[in-house]
Scaffold this motif. Structure first.
Motif, PDB file in Angstrom:
ATOM      1  N   LYS A 193       0.845  -1.189   0.000  1.00  0.00           N
ATOM      2  CA  LYS A 193       0.000   0.000   0.000  1.00  0.00           C
ATOM      3  C   LYS A 193       0.882   1.242   0.000  1.00  0.00           C
ATOM      4  O   LYS A 193       1.922   1.260   0.672  1.00  0.00           O
ATOM      5  CB  LYS A 193      -0.914   0.011   1.240  1.00  0.00           C
ATOM      6  N   THR A 220       8.296   0.017   7.124  1.00  0.00           N
ATOM      7  CA  THR A 220       7.675   0.786   6.044  1.00  0.00           C
ATOM      8  C   THR A 220       7.551  -0.038   4.763  1.00  0.00           C
ATOM      9  O   THR A 220       7.082   0.466   3.747  1.00  0.00           O
ATOM     10  CB  THR A 220       8.469   2.080   5.755  1.00  0.00           C
ATOM     11  N   ASN A 343      18.093   1.569   7.311  1.00  0.00           N
ATOM     12  CA  ASN A 343      17.381   2.628   8.014  1.00  0.00           C
ATOM     13  C   ASN A 343      18.133   3.923   7.741  1.00  0.00           C
ATOM     14  O   ASN A 343      19.303   3.901   7.393  1.00  0.00           O
ATOM     15  CB  ASN A 343      17.361   2.341   9.520  1.00  0.00           C
ATOM     16  N   ILE A 388       3.723   5.253   6.221  1.00  0.00           N
ATOM     17  CA  ILE A 388       2.487   5.559   5.498  1.00  0.00           C
ATOM     18  C   ILE A 388       1.328   5.758   6.478  1.00  0.00           C
ATOM     19  O   ILE A 388       1.331   5.208   7.572  1.00  0.00           O
ATOM     20  CB  ILE A 388       2.139   4.473   4.449  1.00  0.00           C
TER      21      ILE A 388
HETATM   22  N1  LIG Z   1       3.471  -0.231   2.390  1.00  0.00           N
HETATM   23  C1  LIG Z   1       2.944  -1.260   3.044  1.00  0.00           C
HETATM   24  N2  LIG Z   1       1.808  -1.824   2.608  1.00  0.00           N
HETATM   25  C2  LIG Z   1       1.267  -2.870   3.266  1.00  0.00           C
HETATM   26  N3  LIG Z   1       1.793  -3.411   4.361  1.00  0.00           N
HETATM   27  C3  LIG Z   1       2.929  -2.903   4.837  1.00  0.00           C
HETATM   28  C4  LIG Z   1       3.565  -1.798   4.211  1.00  0.00           C
HETATM   29  N4  LIG Z   1       4.675  -1.507   4.897  1.00  0.00           N
HETATM   30  C5  LIG Z   1       4.741  -2.396   5.909  1.00  0.00           C
HETATM   31  N5  LIG Z   1       3.707  -3.238   5.873  1.00  0.00           N
HETATM   32  C6  LIG Z   1       3.440  -4.331   6.833  1.00  0.00           C
HETATM   33  O1  LIG Z   1       4.439  -4.294   7.820  1.00  0.00           O
HETATM   34  C7  LIG Z   1       5.215  -5.458   7.850  1.00  0.00           C
HETATM   35  C8  LIG Z   1       6.673  -5.104   8.021  1.00  0.00           C
HETATM   36  O2  LIG Z   1       7.169  -4.526   6.853  1.00  0.00           O
HETATM   37  P1  LIG Z   1       8.644  -4.753   6.366  1.00  0.00           P
HETATM   38  O3  LIG Z   1       9.223  -5.930   7.059  1.00  0.00           O
HETATM   39  O4  LIG Z   1       8.669  -4.790   4.900  1.00  0.00           O
HETATM   40  O5  LIG Z   1       9.337  -3.448   6.903  1.00  0.00           O
HETATM   41  P2  LIG Z   1      10.836  -2.959   6.756  1.00  0.00           P
HETATM   42  O6  LIG Z   1      10.783  -1.636   6.119  1.00  0.00           O
HETATM   43  O7  LIG Z   1      11.616  -3.994   6.092  1.00  0.00           O
HETATM   44  O8  LIG Z   1      11.266  -2.791   8.262  1.00  0.00           O
HETATM   45  P3  LIG Z   1      12.696  -2.988   8.987  1.00  0.00           P
HETATM   46  O9  LIG Z   1      13.463  -1.721   8.807  1.00  0.00           O
HETATM   47  O10 LIG Z   1      12.321  -3.202  10.415  1.00  0.00           O
HETATM   48  O11 LIG Z   1      13.333  -4.164   8.366  1.00  0.00           O
HETATM   49  C9  LIG Z   1       4.948  -6.144   6.530  1.00  0.00           C
HETATM   50  O12 LIG Z   1       5.042  -7.538   6.617  1.00  0.00           O
HETATM   51  C10 LIG Z   1       3.539  -5.697   6.212  1.00  0.00           C
HETATM   52  O13 LIG Z   1       2.628  -6.548   6.834  1.00  0.00           O
END
Ligand SMILES: Nc1ncnc2c1ncn2[C@@H]1O[C@H](COP(=O)(O)OP(=O)(O)OP(=O)(O)O)[C@@H](O)[C@H]1O
Ligand SMILES: [Mg+2]
Length: 498
Positions: A193, A220, A343, A388
């Motif tokens: 999303k 995110t 990050n 978001i």
């Molecule tokens: N843009 C998005 N749309 C839908 N769901 C999201 C979105 N961003 C995060 N999520 C939800 O949050 C969960 C964690 O996201 P993700 O692991 O991709 O984050 P990250 O940016 O890799 O975080 P980190 O820095 O902790 O590794 C995902 O599994 C999803 O369920």
């Protein structure tokens, strides 16, 4: 009595022929294997002896010598069990009616005489096809082996193989129905999303096969986006499927299947350089080769050790890696798309709307310098992924992997046509000479680039990267000339060093 059978051994991702010679002579009973065999092969003696006895085949107490020829090359693998057992059965009086010259045998034996699969069967099958030999394998290996389109006979046990060779057992050629077309991934871009800018950057990156870096606070969707990148890459060609399966085959990871999905490999940041590039005692392919034709995702990229990142230099430039062993070097393909995630600062919340960053200016600067230094050279696009809002999470998604993949395919086609007389396929491979030839800007775009170089203090490196990315953006728009909007967008994906 002397019997000779054909087999093969694997070196790197290719197989080479081996003659398994067995000689039985009078003298003190003995069973020796010569010809630079490794330990797995030496253990073969015990397996072969039990397998023969448990298959009710006589094992006379004679002097048995097994030679694996050529004798000056180190060989490994358990695939010689079967040819050794057959040859011993023959010297012990088992009759054969088939012409053994036409067969290549490659299977491990279990103590009760069952045929067991071996790693590297695809390269062995390719070798059999090339030399017009019928390949005899364990049933679990047949499907993978059939990818080479060789003539394959697959059996459950040693008795069946011997029965087939003397004409008592009727066996049909193995026929596989390998389906290349439809590949289903468990994940899809439609689950993401918001993050339109990051999705757009991902589309550009895949279209031009550029390496990309995702920067943003925790949660995110950086990992989420990276995992979905393979779903928008064009379906693998048959050649790519064979190459990738060969790597998994020799690594012992293919498990009898054929790799039709683009690989996604995400080694942890504590990974050693050997696990990443391959090598060690058995010189197996590393993560970067397992990512061949797919994605290598380095999550928390600044945490990776410098030496680990340094070893990525060669494969990122050439698409392959030389893995050294004690006396020789093995060459593995390693052409992957690199995705990094990080990050924005050590605590993760610099620039966050949700949580206050607790890092000092100095900590942030040090953390960022880790990203910049060694990685700048290798990454074409940087994109930020902000937090978001709730409404966006609730909203319908706009992009499906299928739609994005169609755009990628069109942009790749555009590149292919342009580069038809060059050695390169995608914009990420553009050399300075080719940039000059193919990255033509219109007047306004040229002005913008000049201005940006002055104001943003672009290095020569940044300049070429902007042009490569702009070329891909123009390809997505099916434009031969790079326009102002293309160059502006490309500039927006540069990393701003603090
Ligand atoms: N843009 C998005 N749309 C839908 N769901 C999201 C979105 N961003 C995060 N999520 C939800 O949050 C969960 C964690 O996201 P993700 O692991 O991709 O984050 P990250 O940016 O890799 O975080 P980190 O820095 O902790 O590794 C995902 O599994 C999803 O369920
Ligand atoms: Mg993550």
């Amino acid at each position: 009595m002397f019997v000779k059978l054909k087999s093969a051994f694997v070196f790197g991702i290719n197989a080479y022929g081996v003659e398994v010679e067995v000689d039985s002579s009078k003298g003190l009973p003995a069973f020796v294997i010569v010809g630079l065999a490794d330990n797995a092969i030496k253990e073969s003696k015990e397996r072969v002896r039990s397998a023969l006895l448990n298959s009710s085949i006589p094992f006379k107490a004679t002097r048995l010598t097994v030679n694996l020829s050529p004798a000056d090359v180190k060989k490994e693998g358990s695939q010689f069990d079967l040819p050794i057992a057959i040859a011993i059965a023959i010297v012990n009086g088992v009759e054969i009616s088939k012409n053994l010259e036409e067969f290549l045998f490659a299977a491990e034996l279990s103590l009760d005489g069952k045929l067991r699969p071996v790693s590297g069967i695809l390269p062995i099958s390719i070798h059999a096809k090339k030399h017009n030999l019928n390949l005899v394998v364990a049933k679990e290996n047949a499907y993978e082996a059939s990818l080479a389109k060789a003539s394959i006979y697959a059996f459950d046990n040693l008795s069946q193989v011997l029965g087939f060779l003397n004409g008592y057992v009727d066996a049909k050629l193995y026929e596989a129905n390998i389906v290349f077309e439809k590949v289903d991934y468990e994940v899809d871009f439609s689950e993401i999303k918001g993050q339109h800018r990051a999705i757009r950057a991902a589309l550009i990156a895949v279209s031009g096969f550029h390496n990309i870096m995702l920067i943003g606070p925790p949660g995110t969707g950086k990992s989420m986006l990276a995992q979905r990148i393979p779903t928008i890459m064009p379906p693998m060609s048959e050649e790519e499927i064979i190459e990738t399966t060969k790597i998994y085959s020799v690594a012992g990871l293919s498990k009898g299947s054929v790799i039709t999905k683009r690989p996604f490999r995400a080694p942890h940041h504590t990974a050693s350089d050997i696990s990443l590039i391959g090598g060690g005692a058995d010189a197996k392919p590393g993560e970067i080769s397992l990512a061949h034709n797919g994605v290598l995702f380095l999550d928390e990229l600044p945490e990776f050790k410098r030496n680990v990142i340094e070893v990525l230099r060669q494969p990122l430039e050439n698409g392959y890696i030389n893995v050294s062993r004690a006396k020789f070097t093995v060459n593995y393909p390693a052409n992957f798309m690199l995705i990094g995630a990080a990050n924005p600062c050590p605590c993760g919340y610099y620039g966050s709307k949700v949580k206050k960053c607790t890092c000092s200016f100095d900590q942030i600067r040090r953390y960022r310098s880790k990203i910049s230094g060694p990685f700048l050279d290798r990454i074409d696009l940087y994109v930020e992924m902000p937090e978001i809002d709730y409404d966006i999470i609730q909203a319908e998604s706009t992009y499906t992997s299928y739609d994005l993949m169609q755009k990628v395919i069109e942009a790749r086609e555009f590149q292919k046509n342009r580069f038809f007389e060059e050695k390169i396929k995608t914009n990420s491979q553009l050399t300075p000479r080719l940039i000059k030839k193919y990255c033509k800007l219109d007047f306004q775009a040229e002005q913008t680039l000049k201005q940006a170089m002055k104001v943003l203090h672009f290095s020569a490196r940044s300049y070429t990267k902007v042009l490569k990315v702009a070329r891909t953006i123009a390809d997505l728009a099916k434009s031969d000339i790079i326009l102002d909007s293309h160059i502006k967008e490309a500039i927006s994906y540069r990393y701003v060093e603090n």
